[in-house]
Design an enzyme around this catalytic site. Structure first.
Site: not given
Length: 187
Positions: A103-105, A124, A150
């Site tokens: 998720i994210c980075a 992200y 995510g």
């Protein structure tokens, strides 16, 4: 067993929400530090003791490997990317068709290691160019083959519930979402 990897600078909401939701679903989860210490420092000053150090764990029972994002102090996902043992484990997990989530980075760790080739992925905003070989999609969380990704901390519940859906089925995920008073169930 689900393993959630923690590095200094990890995004606390992404890591802890995932662990919490999976444990509420009665899924076995172990947090693993990729640092030399069980005490891992989150990106916003929350310090967490991991269950184990990377070097101490036999991952042969890994059903799912989870990478929270965050870049606190230039670390977080960068430290995950630089960890050779984790890189080898992720590639092996992918080659065996086993589940991986980021998720994210952190999806960039998968992209730069060839794990996202031919898959849909989200991350992200601004990291899409590091999703090597993937089709970047505009979604809070997406499952594609053996990979779940995510967007970021605001999508942490969607991400964690999508993992529950994959491991236990849609009804289990919806039931858990309702018990948590989270009524967005289009994950």
């Amino acid at each position: 067993m689900v393993y959630v990897f923690l590095a200094d600078g990890f995004e606390e909401i992404e890591g802890l929400t995932t662990v919490d939701v999976l444990r509420r679903a009665k899924i076995d989860v172990k947090t693993v530090s990729v640092t030399k210490d069980l005490l891992v420092n989150g990106s916003h000053g929350i310090h967490l003791y991991a269950d184990a150090l990377f070097e101490e764990v036999d991952f042969s029972d890994a059903e799912l490997l989870v990478l929270p994002g965050g870049l606190g102090g230039g670390k977080g996902a960068n430290q995950l990317f630089e960890h050779e043992g984790l890189k080898e484990l992720l590639i092996k997990q992918n080659n065996e068709g086993k589940l991986i989530a980021a998720i994210c980075a952190a999806p960039y760790v998968l992209g730069l290691n060839g794990i996202l080739a031919g898959k849909q992925a989200t991350c992200y905003p601004g990291f899409e160019d590091k999703l090597t070989g993937a089709v970047a999609v505009d979604a809070n969380a997406v499952e594609s083959g053996n990979v779940i990704t995510g967007r970021g901390m605001g999508a942490s519940l969607d991400f964690a519930l999508l993992i529950v859906k994959r491991l236990q089925g849609e009804e289990a995920a919806k039931s858990l979402a309702e018990r948590m008073e989270y009524f967005k169930t289009d994950f």
